[in-house]
Design a protein around this motif. Structure first.
Motif, PDB file in Angstrom:
ATOM      1  N   HIS A   1       0.824  -1.251   0.010  1.00  0.00           N
ATOM      2  CA  HIS A   1      -0.080   0.080   0.004  1.00  0.00           C
ATOM      3  C   HIS A   1       0.765   1.313   0.222  1.00  0.00           C
TER       4      HIS A   1
ATOM      5  N   LYS B   1     -10.016  -9.306   2.253  1.00  0.00           N
ATOM      6  CA  LYS B   1      -9.694  -8.122   1.541  1.00  0.00           C
ATOM      7  C   LYS B   1     -10.045  -8.397  -0.132  1.00  0.00           C
ATOM      8  N   LYS B   2      -9.699  -9.557  -0.533  1.00  0.00           N
ATOM      9  CA  LYS B   2     -10.031  -9.776  -1.895  1.00  0.00           C
ATOM     10  C   LYS B   2     -11.562  -9.762  -2.370  1.00  0.00           C
ATOM     11  N   ALA B   3     -12.331 -10.487  -1.342  1.00  0.00           N
ATOM     12  CA  ALA B   3     -13.654 -10.371  -1.470  1.00  0.00           C
ATOM     13  C   ALA B   3     -14.405  -9.176  -1.044  1.00  0.00           C
ATOM     14  N   GLY B   4     -13.730  -8.188  -0.681  1.00  0.00           N
ATOM     15  CA  GLY B   4     -14.286  -6.960  -0.142  1.00  0.00           C
ATOM     16  C   GLY B   4     -15.209  -7.233   1.085  1.00  0.00           C
TER      17      GLY B   4
ATOM     18  N   ASP C   1      -4.001 -15.155   6.217  1.00  0.00           N
ATOM     19  CA  ASP C   1      -4.513 -15.801   4.997  1.00  0.00           C
ATOM     20  C   ASP C   1      -6.180 -15.406   5.075  1.00  0.00           C
TER      21      ASP C   1
ATOM     22  N   TRP D   1     -12.852  -7.558   8.075  1.00  0.00           N
ATOM     23  CA  TRP D   1     -11.563  -8.517   8.060  1.00  0.00           C
ATOM     24  C   TRP D   1     -11.688  -9.104   9.657  1.00  0.00           C
TER      25      TRP D   1
ATOM     26  N   GLY E   1      -6.446 -11.718   4.278  1.00  0.00           N
ATOM     27  CA  GLY E   1      -6.126 -11.400   2.701  1.00  0.00           C
ATOM     28  C   GLY E   1      -7.386 -12.201   1.932  1.00  0.00           C
ATOM     29  N   GLU E   2      -7.792 -13.169   2.458  1.00  0.00           N
ATOM     30  CA  GLU E   2      -8.971 -13.707   1.565  1.00  0.00           C
ATOM     31  C   GLU E   2     -10.223 -12.503   1.686  1.00  0.00           C
TER      32      GLU E   2
END
Length: 227
Positions: A43, A121-124, A115, A127, A118-119
């Motif tokens: 970032h 984040k990718k899926a919007g 992990d 957290w 991260g999943e």
């Protein structure tokens, strides 16, 4: 006396150096508040507005307690942080007055199921399960604020005696007074709130058997073993 239909939960608290305990209401966490950590997470570290996530108060492990390796992850990361304990609440706190609202400081670890984060984040998605899981917040002994200056001081984490994270509080993107002032515009801060102020670079995975020992100059230490 309230007529509770179940037994009320125990009050989460952090031990205070010299005696007594500090009751914990909420735990706020500042994301990506050191430039090099922001870069290692992919970032831009320029002064974007601070953002926050939360951990439950009962996710704390008191200093020296073992941390069970959590379920549903194969990538548990350490994040060493300065923790601010709020002693006087307020809303729209001026930056110049912010440190008057601090009761004390301690060293803490924001343990992260990287992990799952991260999943999400990718899926919007939120957290929460990457950050706010059971026993995800080892905390050291709380030091009364006194004359401590949170604008500087070494922050370091060793894993099995080897340095993993080493930086200085002077490298915070948003200082402690700035964080308090900003957060108090979003929610009313209350006595008993903790604020985890962000982690420097060097975050990495840990496994069962690893011993984590963190220190913040002028504040204290935090220690846990992954079991």
């Amino acid at each position: 006396m309230a007529d509770y239909v179940i037994a009320p939960p125990a009050i989460a608290a952090v031990p205070v150096r010299g005696g007594g305990s500090f009751p914990v209401r909420r735990i706020f966490c500042v994301g990506r508040n050191y430039a090099e950590h922001a870069r290692e997470m992919g970032h831009d570290p320029d002064r974007e507005a601070p953002f926050y996530f939360m951990k439950p108060a009962d996710s704390m492990i008191l200093d020296g307690g073992d941390m069970p390796y959590p379920p549903m992850t194969k990538d548990l990361h350490h994040e060493m942080e300065l923790v601010v304990a709020v002693g006087a609440g307020g809303i729209d706190i001026a930056e110049s007055d912010a440190l008057k609202h601090v009761w004390g400081y301690c060293a803490g670890l924001d343990m992260t199921r990287r992990d799952l984060q991260g999943e999400a984040k990718k899926a919007g998605r939120p957290w929460d399960m990457g950050k706010g899981f059971d026993q995800s917040a080892p905390m050291g002994e709380l030091m009364p604020a006194g004359s401590f200056d949170p604008s500087k001081g070494k922050i370091e984490l060793r894993v099995n005696g080897q340095v993993r994270q080493s930086s200085d509080l002077a490298k915070l993107i948003w200082s402690v007074p700035e964080v308090i002032a900003n957060l108090s515009r979003l929610v009313r801060l209350e006595a008993g709130d903790l604020i985890m102020t962000g982690t420097p670079e060097g975050v990495a995975a840990v496994v069962r058997g690893d011993v984590l020992e963190g220190m913040i100059e002028g504040v204290g230490t935090v220690r846990t073993r992954i079991v």
